[in-house]
Structures are given as structure tokens and as C-alpha cells.
Design a protein around this motif. Structure first.
Motif, PDB file in Angstrom:
ATOM      1  N   LYS A   1       0.794  -1.229   0.000  1.00 13.54           N
ATOM      2  CA  LYS A   1       0.000   0.000   0.000  1.00 13.54           C
ATOM      3  C   LYS A   1       0.828   1.281   0.000  1.00 13.54           C
ATOM      4  O   LYS A   1       0.410   2.299  -0.518  1.00 13.54           O
TER       5      LYS A   1
ATOM      6  N   LYS B   1       6.137  -4.238 -15.240  1.00 10.57           N
ATOM      7  CA  LYS B   1       4.844  -3.591 -14.964  1.00 10.57           C
ATOM      8  C   LYS B   1       4.647  -3.645 -13.461  1.00 10.57           C
ATOM      9  O   LYS B   1       4.753  -4.713 -12.858  1.00 10.57           O
ATOM     10  N   TYR B   2       4.413  -2.483 -12.851  1.00  8.51           N
ATOM     11  CA  TYR B   2       4.218  -2.519 -11.405  1.00  8.51           C
ATOM     12  C   TYR B   2       2.832  -2.004 -11.049  1.00  8.51           C
ATOM     13  O   TYR B   2       2.262  -1.175 -11.755  1.00  8.51           O
ATOM     14  N   VAL B   3       2.269  -2.513  -9.985  1.00  6.16           N
ATOM     15  CA  VAL B   3       0.972  -2.031  -9.512  1.00  6.16           C
ATOM     16  C   VAL B   3       1.024  -1.885  -7.994  1.00  6.16           C
ATOM     17  O   VAL B   3       1.866  -2.488  -7.334  1.00  6.16           O
ATOM     18  N   GLU B   4       0.126  -1.089  -7.479  1.00  6.66           N
ATOM     19  CA  GLU B   4       0.026  -0.919  -6.025  1.00  6.66           C
ATOM     20  C   GLU B   4      -1.297  -1.502  -5.551  1.00  6.66           C
ATOM     21  O   GLU B   4      -2.328  -1.283  -6.171  1.00  6.66           O
ATOM     22  N   ALA B   5      -1.240  -2.228  -4.450  1.00  5.41           N
ATOM     23  CA  ALA B   5      -2.455  -2.872  -3.940  1.00  5.41           C
ATOM     24  C   ALA B   5      -3.409  -1.843  -3.371  1.00  5.41           C
ATOM     25  O   ALA B   5      -2.979  -0.852  -2.786  1.00  5.41           O
TER      26      ALA B   5
ATOM     27  N   ASN C   1      -5.941 -10.785  -6.190  1.00  5.81           N
ATOM     28  CA  ASN C   1      -6.458 -10.435  -7.506  1.00  5.81           C
ATOM     29  C   ASN C   1      -5.329  -9.992  -8.432  1.00  5.81           C
ATOM     30  O   ASN C   1      -5.254 -10.421  -9.580  1.00  5.81           O
ATOM     31  N   LEU C   2      -4.428  -9.159  -7.926  1.00  2.04           N
ATOM     32  CA  LEU C   2      -3.349  -8.639  -8.758  1.00  2.04           C
ATOM     33  C   LEU C   2      -2.419  -9.761  -9.200  1.00  2.04           C
ATOM     34  O   LEU C   2      -2.030  -9.843 -10.369  1.00  2.04           O
TER      35      LEU C   2
ATOM     36  N   ARG D   1      -3.202 -12.835  -9.522  1.00  2.00           N
ATOM     37  CA  ARG D   1      -3.946 -13.621 -10.503  1.00  2.00           C
ATOM     38  C   ARG D   1      -3.918 -12.974 -11.882  1.00  2.00           C
ATOM     39  O   ARG D   1      -3.743 -13.649 -12.905  1.00  2.00           O
ATOM     40  N   GLN D   2      -4.122 -11.654 -11.896  1.00  2.00           N
ATOM     41  CA  GLN D   2      -4.160 -10.972 -13.196  1.00  2.00           C
ATOM     42  C   GLN D   2      -2.821 -11.111 -13.904  1.00  2.00           C
ATOM     43  O   GLN D   2      -2.776 -11.366 -15.100  1.00  2.00           O
ATOM     44  N   PHE D   3      -1.738 -10.954 -13.138  1.00  4.63           N
ATOM     45  CA  PHE D   3      -0.410 -11.099 -13.749  1.00  4.63           C
ATOM     46  C   PHE D   3      -0.229 -12.522 -14.288  1.00  4.63           C
ATOM     47  O   PHE D   3       0.267 -12.723 -15.401  1.00  4.63           O
TER      48      PHE D   3
ATOM     49  N   LYS E   1      -2.510 -14.611 -15.158  1.00  2.92           N
ATOM     50  CA  LYS E   1      -3.412 -14.837 -16.278  1.00  2.92           C
ATOM     51  C   LYS E   1      -2.836 -14.238 -17.558  1.00  2.92           C
ATOM     52  O   LYS E   1      -3.005 -14.791 -18.642  1.00  2.92           O
ATOM     53  N   LYS E   2      -2.167 -13.129 -17.403  1.00  2.00           N
ATOM     54  CA  LYS E   2      -1.585 -12.484 -18.572  1.00  2.00           C
ATOM     55  C   LYS E   2      -0.232 -13.077 -18.944  1.00  2.00           C
ATOM     56  O   LYS E   2       0.522 -12.505 -19.735  1.00  2.00           O
TER      57      LYS E   2
ATOM     58  N   TYR F   1     -13.575 -16.143 -10.837  1.00  5.08           N
ATOM     59  CA  TYR F   1     -12.898 -15.509  -9.712  1.00  5.08           C
ATOM     60  C   TYR F   1     -13.195 -14.013  -9.669  1.00  5.08           C
ATOM     61  O   TYR F   1     -13.530 -13.463  -8.622  1.00  5.08           O
TER      62      TYR F   1
ATOM     63  N   ASP G   1      -4.941  -0.624 -13.294  1.00  2.00           N
ATOM     64  CA  ASP G   1      -3.546  -0.332 -12.986  1.00  2.00           C
ATOM     65  C   ASP G   1      -2.626  -1.282 -13.761  1.00  2.00           C
ATOM     66  O   ASP G   1      -1.615  -0.872 -14.335  1.00  2.00           O
ATOM     67  N   ILE G   2      -2.991  -2.544 -13.794  1.00  2.00           N
ATOM     68  CA  ILE G   2      -2.150  -3.521 -14.502  1.00  2.00           C
ATOM     69  C   ILE G   2      -2.212  -3.330 -16.009  1.00  2.00           C
ATOM     70  O   ILE G   2      -1.204  -3.374 -16.698  1.00  2.00           O
TER      71      ILE G   2
ATOM     72  N   LYS H   1      -4.032   3.343  -9.528  1.00  2.00           N
ATOM     73  CA  LYS H   1      -5.146   3.174  -8.588  1.00  2.00           C
ATOM     74  C   LYS H   1      -5.687   4.528  -8.132  1.00  2.00           C
ATOM     75  O   LYS H   1      -6.853   4.672  -7.817  1.00  2.00           O
TER      76      LYS H   1
END
Lengths: 327, 506, 354
Positions: free
Chosen positions: A30, A58-62, A70-71, A73-75, A77-78, C41, C304-305, C312
Motif C-alpha cells: 500500500k 509492470k508494477y501495480v500498487e495494492a 487479484n493482482l 492472478r491478473q499477472f 493470467k496475462k 474468480y 492499474d495492470i 489506482k
């Protein structure tokens, strides 16, 4: 019509370009990449890899605890090649998602996950804290030093226990003041409260404060400047933030660990399991640079290096909060 | 006087439509300079609408308006003010925390944001204006501590300081006590003497008769006519407003035979704030007992006291329908068949933003008629509300409208209908016709008389002496929380009561 | 339904802003749809967020209805969650049917207590409920932190979280909804949330108690005259508010994770305020708006991804735009302004001059 075409062009462009590059996903905590501390370090390591190793980052913030899974999983999945989770809070998510995506590699920093596709990076924070504690004690004139932690969690207690041991190793009669900013994730991002606590500790007679509180650290540095006292930074080298008022920074080289892991993957040398970083491999260290050379003399460094060597050799046993708890 | 040769304001064929309803249609009349011009009509007759068009709050959908022969079309009150037209609204636009002087200072439209508000020449000008029109205002008192009458004066003074020529008053006497009304009417005269044009929207015919030069009458959105005041008497005005002859006859005062007591306050004494209240009276079956007094002298305190005496720390004894109030639970009195027309309808009687039929059960929501096992039977409630609406001729006859959407008179009809629906033995009617038009007044009075004839007891609290004299068997005058005088029907004297209210006689 | 145009308008504005950020609005829309419905999901996580938001939205709206501003839903759900975990770890031996009933009871009671405190203080001491509920948010955070770091810390984890409670206290063994959307956190409490919203709808439209509660909110002095004790209803509505908020705690503890994790709620309590306001406190509207909010909350991380510029924080702008649109529509509705109103006005102006 135009928009559709545009989209197709974009899609083709993005997929075509990265066919050979390794795709790395970085999930930050966070605090975000601007915390100039823990997350910053991880981001620096990864972006260094992007520059030097030619990977795609690629970076993301929770946004919240439940979004971490979820994040990941998305990574996965991609079809990202490697997904890096920064921080203890991501342990469960990595464990769960890694089990379901055996083809994707995962890294968890500060957490332990045992799986064939996960590497866990653990840092011996207590050793570094012991060292800066010893230094603080050497430099203190009031025989009183302070510690300010971010969120009151075991990891941050581990810093505290190591630090106190370092201080007492120098002289048993020293007092260590200990405060935590809070109990929610906001604690990593509350410099105002950090400053308040620091001013209070200075008031009580402490003259050096070690702070481990992510983006809240700057509040303590401000307080040190205001009261002409000293502070010790954490995770990244923070000496530059208030030159002359920051004695040193306890380095937790998350950047090194992240970079090394990406390099291993690139060189097809990725191995699962726990990799521990400590004083021995400079994964944990203290920062010396032009900003603090006036504060820490060559003589002091010599003494510190001696202690460091003793820890590495095992002559000094640094208490580890994690192990204390298990007893 | 050259300037008087043409009317100052001229409406021709003005119309205003809300949705499919014409609030004003084809209105043509003119107002002369330096007169007091009364605009009268029942609530919803369109008298306020036409004035709001003149003041730029609404814009007309048809027709033209001329001010000093020049055709104008105002899209906001700011435009109207440029033509020196000002309006005193029914609800004052004052800042309660500021002093009287500050409130007047605050309205200067030419005030630049960098200039100080308090400048001696300005203050002097204001005070001079006040003196000219004979206003007596405590300048340094915060507005919230001032009486309604004084607040109204400040409001008028604001307009005068802006050099307005045409002053519109929207129901100015609705909130005033008889004494204050006198003062206001004198002041309006003074305005006329100083050359202003005064437009008075009202439905109080007595006042119209007293001061107006010209009268324009509205009915159901249309113009009935414009008349010199000398040509009409009150009865004629009323008939023209309502569209049918109005009976001004008083009720018959044959003695009701049963003399049993419904409500008995025996030496009841309580202190609230710094005020002491002392009540000692009986309400009999088949009696309308009038309570007179200037507002704020304790007559309103009677209502919460009777309804919930336990909350007060009182001595003496109060008996309601043969039950000692001490033995009642909280809110117990309400269960004993008492109907209340609250002293402040909107604040104490209704849920303004809920629908009419929801308001119809407020206070009676747990009556077995429509309530069982925790559930309300809305179908039944709606049917019963509808039949009451028909009976009381509530307009618009739509129980699904928000309570707010009804005019004052119709709102009061709904409240009266609700309170009488359960056939209470005791009716406490506080200011039952305040802000209510003639048609509704007549209906409400009829209902009170009907209740009296059926042997109920009515406690009528009112500041309108006419109303008290028309309806009451006995009148009690309250001053400073005490009953000053009891007058029987036979020796009613308006003058006596009025002087008693003011405390002139002991 | 009334706010639907407002929603579309807000969404349109949001997408226009996205355009300025150099992203394709259609692409953003596609990501949002995919992120909420893309997989079992994804859909499950969206519904999981929605569950908590329905509970907190209802909680806030009940207080609003009686004229109170409950910003303490966060603390109420928190206190209820920690109470349930404390209960379950203290009495791990209770067997199945009674265990579940008891933990539900503990959850409801603790929510009720956390609502009753501001209620009683407001009714009998005149303390402002906003201040009290806000302080109680911190108090409950403090209590849970104490239990987590000193009493219940999960020995297998460095996370600030409790150990997982015994299965007897959880619904996962018979959770058919979770079976439909495996792996995702959605659980049977989603159905409870919907049922609760419907119940609240009938409570306010059909019951005398609901009517009285609204009366107190609309006009406390008139209610008092109508023999409705505003004190009683202030306490009652805040208790009810607390109980409803506790549903969000149950959703996490009983329905999903079986443990208390510090930070498990991304401020559901505060998002509930937005949901309640967007819905104008209509219980059924809360279902719809909780869904919209959860789609955007869930979509925030996916945006974001998948995009370069929509971080976000940027997602918050998009959320705010939609909120704004819905709010605007509410405002227009309130003043009787609709599309047909504009048309009529135009016609009137034309005919008026004749």
C-alpha cells in the motif's frame, strides 16, 4: 471504425514488441513506490533490471488486502514470467496463486512460501538493526536513544529487538525509548504522527532515533533537523534526505535481491526456496556516503566493521524476534 | 404631478404556467404611484405568483409588464432591483448572528470586496433613513434576539436603504401580534406619505380595509377585478375572493347542558427557564374555551404541558378525562383522545418532505384501524385519507403529493382532518387559522363548532381576537404565564381583552 | 432506476477524462467489464466487495433515515469481526449447528454494542454522533490490534492476523454460492446481504416502527409531539446501524477467510457512506449502487495492470466522476428537472410569446 482500428494497432504493437522479452510483474504494498524506503527499494531493483537486462516491467500498487490476490492472478493470467510480491502481507496470496499457476514464477519478499515455483527473499533485519544500534550508542551523549516503528507488527518488532540489543551491547546502562506510529496500514504513510513521536522522544532526552516506518520516516528526519539531533534511516539509503542530520541508514537491499532474482531468471538459474540476505552478502548493511562522512569517522567505521565481522562469525548472537516468539 | 398621469406598473395579459396548470392567466391591471395597493385572494389564487413575476423570481409565459411605461422583462430579482422594486418576503432573509445594523450594512450591492463594511457615512445614512420612516431599531442587538416585528422592520429598512420606490410585502402580518400589526400598518402609511408605492399581498380583509387605497382581487389564477377600497366592504371582498357569499354569522351560544369537566388544571405551577407559569382553569364538555395573549406569554407552553406534564416539574394537579396525569406513562395523554392542532404546523405537526397520506397517520400510526402486528396497512390508510381529503375539500385533491406541495391553508386542512379523524374528546387548537385563507378558515371554524355541538371540549389558543370572539364561550387572557382575566360570553369586549393582553389594566 | 441517466452521464465524463490521459475509453470500459465478469474468480471478488458494501451502505442509510450520520460503520464492522474471532478462538470446542448460531449472535451483539454507545451518548448526553462514531473507529482498531498482536497472532504467519478459526464456526462447508464461483471469496453472506436490503425496504415502507424512525429523522419535534420518543429511536437506529455493519465483518470472518486480518476492510464503512448517498438511502438502490462501487473498486487494480496511465489513484477520479453523476441526477430529480422538463420548457417559451 477508427477507434477499433486504433485499438487493433495498439494491441498488435504491444504484443508484438514483447514476444522475446521477459515480462516481470511487481506488486507493491500500500505504501507505493514513492515511500523512499521499502517499496522504493524494490522498485529500484526492478527498474534497474529493466534497464540493464532488457526486461519488460509492470508494477501495480495494492488497494486493499483482498486485492493483492487479484493482482497476482491478473499477472499470472496475462502470462507474466515472474511476479514479485513485496511485503509480508502478500504471502498468502502468493501461496494460493502460485499453486494454481505452476508455469509462472513468483517471488515473495519478507515472507516464506514453499512451492516449486516460488522463491522467498528473507532479510536478516535484526543484524543490521544491531549494528546501527551499536553506532547510535557510540554517538549518543545522553545515554538515551529512540526507536520509532511504523505499523506494530512482528517484522517491525524484529528491528526493534535487534536495535536494542545493539545499544545494550555497547553499554548496558543505556535506555531505549520505543514507539510505534499505529496499527493500521496508514502508519506507513503518516509523517505527521512520526514527527510528533520523534519530538516527544527528543523531549524525553533521546538524541538519536532509529526509524523504520516507510514513508513516515520523513517526519522523524524533519524533527531531527528542527531539534538539531540525529536520526537513522531504513531500507534504502536515506542519508541524502536531510544531510547532516541522518547518522546513517540501515540498508535492506531489497533492490539487490529483486535484481539478482530477475537476473537468475534471465540466465535460467532461477531456483525456488528461501534465500536469506544478511550482513555476510551485504544484503543487509549500513550506509556510508558523502552525506554522513562528517558524522561517522573512519575510526567509528572501524569499530563497526569489527562488530559486523563478529556477527558474521557468530561470536555475537543477535536476538531474533521471530525466533523469540516461537519459543 | 406629471408623473401620476400614467400607472407606475401595468400588467397586460400576463400568464404563468407550471406544467399544464396556469397559475396566472390573462392578468391585466395597473398599480398607481404613491398608493397602497392590496392584492388579495385565497391561497393558491395566484396573487403571490404575479408578484413573483414582477420581482423577477418567475418569468412570465405570456403577456407584458410595463414599469413607468417602459416594457420590462426581469429574469432575476437583481433586474427588478435595478427598477427600484423591492420585496419583503414572508420568511425573512436575515443573518441571525449579525446585529441589526450589520444586517442592513450587508446588503449594499455596490460594496466592493476590499472596502470595509463599517463606514461612518454609511451608518449615518442608515440611521437617518430609519429616523425618516420612524423606525425604532436596537442597532447593536443580534437579530436572533429580536422579535419578529423588529426583524420585519430591519427587512423593510434594507429595501429603503437601497432607495427602492416600489415595495412588495408578501403576507407581512401573518407572523405578527395584533400590537405589531398596528405598528406595521402605521409604518406602511408612513411609507406612502414619503412617496413610496406599497403593494400588499394579503388575505386579511380587515387590514386591507384599514389601509389600502386600491384592491385587486384574484381567484383561481384569474383576475376578478380592481376596485377602489372605498367601494368594497369586508363581506363583499370575501365573496369576490371565494366566488360565493360568505357567512360571517357567529355560532349559536345556547348553553350545552352537560357541565362535566374534561380537562382540569388546579393551581398548576411550574418553572421553565426563568419564567414561572401558573394555570388554573377547567374545560367543560360542549365548550370552546378561548385563550388570548400575546405570543410568548405562556399560552403555547400549555400544549406540551398538557400532553406531557410529567416532563415538567410542577405542583398542583392536572386531570385529563378523569385521569390524574401523574398516573399516565410518557406520552400517555396523547392516548386519551386529545386532538392537537399544533401551534407551529410545519415544525411540530408534520413531516414536510413525506407524502400527504403518510402525514395523515403521524401520531396515530398505531391505531388498530390500520395497524396490526407491527405492519401498517397503507391501502386502507390511503382510502381513508382520500375520503377525508374529499370531505375537507383539500386542493389539490391528491394524497400522493409531498406535504410541502400544499398551500398553507390546505396543509392546515390536512392537519385538522387528521386530528379530528379519531373523534377526540378534547381538541387543543393552537392558532388554527394562522396563514390560512378564507375558505379554509370557514371550514376549520365550522369543524370546531361542530365538535362543540357534539359535546367535545375545545381549547382555542389564538392571537386573533376576532377568531376568539367569534367562537369562544369563555376567554382567558394570559400574560407573563398567568391567567389575568376570565371573560364570559356576555361581557366580551375586544378592547378589554386587548388591553389585558398588553398588561395595560390589572 | 431514476439515477441511471446520472450514472451514464458520470461514466461518460469519466471516460472523457480517460481520453485526456491518452487511453482509449472503450478499452477502459472493456477492462472494467472484463475485470468484474471476466472469470468466475473476478465475478466472485466483485460480489464479495458488493456484499460488504450492501451491509455498510444499509448501515449508513438506516442512520441517515433517522437523521443521524453514522461514520462509524468501519469501527462497527471491525469490532464485530474481532469479537467473533475472539469468541471462536476462546471456545473452539462448540460443535456445529450451535457454534454457527452463537458466532452469528456474537457478531450481531458486538455490532449492536458498537452502535448503542454513540446512540446512548447522543440520546442521553447530547454528544454528537459523528464525533463519537469516529472515535469508536479508532477504539475498535486499537482493540483489534491489541488482540492480534498480543493474544491471537497467527503463529504460522508474520502478517498481522489471527489464526484461522475452527470450521464449525464457518459457512464454507455448505456454501453453495462459493461452490458456484470457486476460488473467489464470495460466500453465502451475499445472499444474506440482498435479503437484508429487501427486509430493510419492507421495514421502512410497511412497518410502523420504520415509519416512526423516518418520522424522527424528518422532524424530531413533530415526532415527539406524535408520541414518538426521539431518544428511543436514536438509540434504536444506531443499534440497527451497527448490526447491519457487522454483516460486513461476518462476510469476511465467517464467510470467507475465517480469520481477522488487520486491514481486511478497504474502508468499507466509508465507502458505505457514498453508497447510501448515491442511493438516496433507498435499500434497493443500495444493492445497485453497491454493485457499481464494487465494479469500480475491483476494476481499479485491473486498470492499474492493464494500462499505462490509469493508476489506482486515477481510478479514484473515475469513481468520483460516477458518484458525481449519480449525485447530480438525484439533485435534478429532487427539483423536478428531467429531460422532459427541458422539452416542455422549450415548448412553453415558444407558445408563450404568441
Amino acid at each position: 471504425m477508427f477507434i477499433k482500428k486504433l485499438m487493433m494497432v495498439l494491441l498488435i504493437a504491444s504484443t508484438g514488441q514483447t514476444a522475446e522479452k521477459l515480462k516481470i510483474g511487481l506488486v507493491l504494498d500500500k505504501g507505493g513506490k514513492e515511500d523512499k524506503s521499502f517499496n522504493s527499494a524494490a522498485y529500484q531493483g526492478a527498474s534497474l533490471a529493466e534497464k540493464e537486462l532488457g526486461i519488460e516491467l509492470k508494477y501495480v500498487e495494492a488497494t486493499d488486502v483482498n486485492s493483492i490476490e487479484n493482482l497476482h492472478r491478473q499477472f499470472a493470467k496475462k502470462k507474466f514470467d515472474l511476479v514479485i510480491g513485496i511485503g509480508f502481507a502478500q504471502q498468502d496470496a502468493v501461496k494460493k496463486v502460485a499453486a494454481q499457476n505452476p508455469d509462472t514464477k513468483f517471488v515473495i519478499v519478507d515472507g516464506e512460501v514453499t512451492a516449486p515455483n516460488v522463491r522467498s527473499l528473507m532479510f536478516e533485519e535484526h543484524q543490521g538493526s544491531f549494528l546501527v544500534g551499536y553506532l547510535a550508542a557510540m554517538k549518543s551523549k545522553t545515554k538515551k536513544v529512540g526507536y520509532i516503528g511504523g505499523m506494530d507488527i512482528p517484522l517491525i518488532r524484529r528491528f526493534a529487538v535487534g536495535y536494542e540489543a545493539g545499544v545494550k551491547h555497547f553499554d548496558k546502562s543505556f535506555t531505549v525509548l520505543e514507539n510505534y506510529i499505529g496499527i493500521t496500514a496508514d502508519s506507513w504513510n503518516n509523517p505527521a504522527k512520526a514527527k510528533e513521536l520523534a519530538l516527544n522522544q527528543f523531549q524525553q532526552g533521546a538524541d538519536i532515533i532509529f526509524v523504520a516506518a516507510g514513508a513516515s520516516n520523513s517526519g522523524v528526519f524533519d524533527a531531527a533537523e528542527e531539534k538539531k539531533k540525529l536520526a537513522i534511516g531504513v531500507d534504502s539509503n536515506q542519508n541524502w534526505m536531510k544531510p547532516g542530520f541522518i547518522l546513517t541508514s540501515m540498508l535492506k537491499r531489497v533492490d539487490q535481491g529483486v535484481f539478482a532474482t530477475i537476473k537468475d531468471l534471465k540466465d535460467s538459474k532461477f531456483t525456488p526456496g528461501i534465500v536469506r540476505y544478511g550482513l555476510k552478502d551485504k544484503g543487509i548493511d549500513y550506509a556510508m556516503d558523502k552525506h554522513n562522512e562528517k558524522l561517522v569517522s573512519a575510526d567509528d567505521v572501524k569499530k563497526l566493521e569489527k562488530i559486523k565481522a563478529e556477527i558474521i562469525e557468530g561470536k555475537i548472537k543477535v536476538p531474533d524476534f521471530y525466533l523469540m516468539k516461537k519459543k | 404631478m406629471e408623473i401620476n398621469s400614467h400607472p407606475e406598473i401595468e400588467f397586460s395579459n400576463v400568464g404563468k404556467r407550471f406544467g399544464s396548470v396556469w397559475a396566472n392567466r390573462d392578468i391585466s391591471f395597473s398599480i398607481n404611484r404613491n398608493t397602497i395597493h392590496a392584492i388579495i385572494g385565497e391561497n393558491g389564487a395566484g396573487k403571490s405568483t404575479i408578484m413573483k413575476i414582477l420581482f423577477g423570481i418567475y418569468s412570465a409565459d405570456a403577456g407584458t409588464i410595463k414599469v413607468n411605461t417602459k416594457e420590462v422583462r426581469f429574469s432575476s430579482p437583481i433586474d427588478a432591483m435595478k427598477y427600484k422594486i423591492g420585496m419583503v418576503h414572508q420568511h425573512f432573509m436575515l443573518s441571525p448572528a449579525h446585529t441589526a445594523l450589520e444586517n442592513v450594512l450587508l446588503v449594499d450591492p455596490k460594496q466592493s470586496p476590499f472596502e470595509p463594511y463599517f463606514k461612518n457615512d454609511k451608518i449615518e445614512k442608515i440611521k437617518a433613513t430609519a429616523q425618516l420612516y420612524k423606525f425604532d431599531i436596537p442597532w447593536d442587538t443580534p437579530v436572533k434576539d429580536l422579535g419578529v416585528g423588529t426583524q420585519q422592520k430591519i427587512e423593510i429598512l434594507k429595501l429603503l436603504c437601497l432607495d427602492n420606490q416600489i415595495l412588495i410585502f408578501d403576507e407581512p402580518t401573518a407572523v405578527l401580534t395584533p400590537h405589531e400589526i398596528d405598528e406595521l400598518l402605521t409604518q406602511l402609511h408612513e411609507l406612502k406619505n414619503q412617496g413610496k408605492t406599497v403593494i400588499l399581498i394579503t388575505h386579511k380583509l380587515k387590514e386591507v380595509k384599514r389601509i389600502a387605497d386600491t384592491i385587486t382581487i384574484f381567484r383561481k389564477g384569474q383576475l376578478v377585478g380592481t376596485y377602489p377600497a372605498s367601494e368594497l366592504d369586508e363581506k363583499e371582498m370575501a365573496s369576490k375572493m371565494v366566488g360565493k357569499p360568505i357567512s360571517f354569522e357567529k355560532r349559536s351560544f345556547e348553553k350545552f347542558k352537560d357541565q362535566s369537566v374534561l380537562l382540569n388544571l388546579e393551581n398548576v405551577k411550574f418553572i421553565e427557564g426563568s419564567k414561572e407559569f401558573l394555570f388554573n382553569f377547567k374545560l367543560h364538555r360542549g365548550e370552546i374555551l378561548g385563550i388570548a395573549g400575546i405570543e410568548g406569554h405562556g399560552q403555547e407552553k400549555l400544549i406540551p404541558f398538557i400532553l406531557n406534564s410529567k416532563q415538567f416539574n410542577y405542583s398542583g394537579k392536572i386531570t385529563i378525562l378523569d385521569t390524574d396525569a401523574q398516573s399516565l406513562g410518557p406520552y400517555g395523554a396523547r392516548e386519551l383522545s386529545i386532538g392537537v392542532f399544533p401551534e407551529d404546523r410545519l415544525r411540530l405537526g408534520v413531516l414536510p418532505e413525506l407524502k400527504a397520506f403518510q402525514n395523515f397517520i403521524l401520531g396515530y400510526q398505531r391505531k388498530p384501524k390500520w395497524f396490526s402486528k407491527g405492519i401498517l396497512n397503507w391501502t386502507k390508510i390511503k382510502t381513508l385519507t382520500q375520503s377525508t381529503f374529499d370531505k375537507f375539500k383539500v386542493e389539490p385533491n391528491n394524497i400522493n403529493l409531498d406535504f410541502n406541495a400544499f398551500s398553507g391553508g390546505n396543509q392546515q386542512k390536512i392537519v385538522v382532518a387528521r386530528e379530528l379523524f379519531h373523534d377526540p374528546e378534547i381538541i387543543i387548537a393552537a392558532h388554527p387559522t394562522r396563514g390560512v385563507d378564507i375558505g379554509a378558515i370557514e371550514l376549520i371554524h365550522e369543524q370546531l363548532i361542530l365538535a362543540q355541538e357534539k359535546g367535545k371540549g375545545v381549547l382555542l389558543i389564538s392571537s386573533e381576537l376576532d377568531e376568539l370572539l367569534k367562537l369562544s364561550d369563555r376567554v382567558l387572557v394570559i400574560r407573563n404565564g398567568k391567567i389575568m382575566r376570565e371573560q364570559l360570553r356576555a361581557d366580551f369586549s375586544e378592547k378589554e381583552i386587548g388591553r389585558c393582553m398588553l398588561g395595560v389594566v390589572q | 432506476m431514476k439515477s441511471f441517466f446520472g450514472f451514464l452521464f458520470g461514466l461518460f465524463c469519466a471516460l472523457m477524462i480517460v481520453l485526456f490521459a491518452g487511453e482509449n475509453p472503450l478499452h477502459i470500459l472493456e477492462i472494467l467489464v472484463r475485470s468484474s465478469f471476466g472469470s468466475k474468480y473476478d465475478f466472485g471478488l466483485t460480489l464479495f466487495y458488493m456484499t460488504s458494501l450492501i451491509f455498510t451502505g444499509l448501515s449508513v442509510s438506516v442512520a441517515f433515515k433517522s437523521g443521524l450520520f453514522n461514520i462509524g460503520a468501519e469501527g462497527q464492522l471491525n469490532f464485530s469481526a474481532i469479537s467473533m474471532v475472539v469468541f471462536a478462538t476462546t471456545y473452539p470446542g462448540i460443535t456445529f449447528p450451535s457454534s454457527l448460531l452463537l458466532i452469528l449472535l456474537v457478531g450481531i451483539l458486538s455490532g449492536a454494542i458498537w452502535g448503542a454507545i454513540p446512540g446512548l451518548l447522543k440520546a442521553y448526553r447530547g454528544s454528537h454522533e459523528v464525533i463519537v462514531t469516529m472515535m469508536l473507529n479508532f477504539v475498535s482498531a486499537g482493540i483489534s490490534s491489541y488482540f492480534i498482536s498480543h493474544q491471537l497472532q497467527n503463529p504460522d504467519s508474520q502478517n498481522p492476523e489471527s489464526a484461522v478459526i475452527v470450521d464449525a464456526f464457518r459457512t464454507n462447508s455448505f456454501d453453495f454460492l462459493n461452490k458456484l464461483l470457486p476460488e473467489s471469496p464470495v460466500n453465502i453472506f451475499f445472499i444474506f446481504a440482498i435479503l437484508m436490503a429487501i427486509t430493510m425496504y419492507f421495514f421502512f415502507t410497511k412497518s410502523a416502527l420504520g415509519f416512526e424512525m423516518i418520522a424522527v429523522g424528518e422532524n424530531p419535534s413533530a415526532a415527539e409531539r406524535a408520541s414518538i420518543s426521539s431518544k428511543k429511536f436514536i438509540v434504536l437506529s444506531l443499534v440497527l446501524s451497527g448490526v447491519l455493519a457487522s454483516g460486513a465483518g461476518m462476510n469476511e470472518v465467517i464467510g470467507y477467510s475465517g480469520q481477522y486480518k488487520i486491514g481486511f476492510s478497504p474502508e468499507f464503512g466509508f465507502m458505505g457512506i457514498a453508497v447510501a448517498l448515491m442511493s438516496n438511502n433507498h435499500p434497493l438502490g443500495i444493492i445497485a449502487n453497491a454493485f457499481i462501487m464494487s465494479v469500480f473498486h475491483k476494476g481499479a487494480s485491473d486498470l492499474d495492470i492493464e494500462t499505462e496511465t490509469i493508476t489506482k489513484d486515477f481510478s479514484k477520479i473515475i469513481q468520483a466522476m460516477v458518484l458525481f453523476g449519480v449525485g447530480l441526477q438525484y439533485y435534478l430529480n429532487k427539483y423536478g428537472v428531467t429531460i422532459s422538463w427541458f422539452k416542455k420548457r422549450k415548448n412553453l417559451n415558444q407558445s408563450g410569446s404568441v
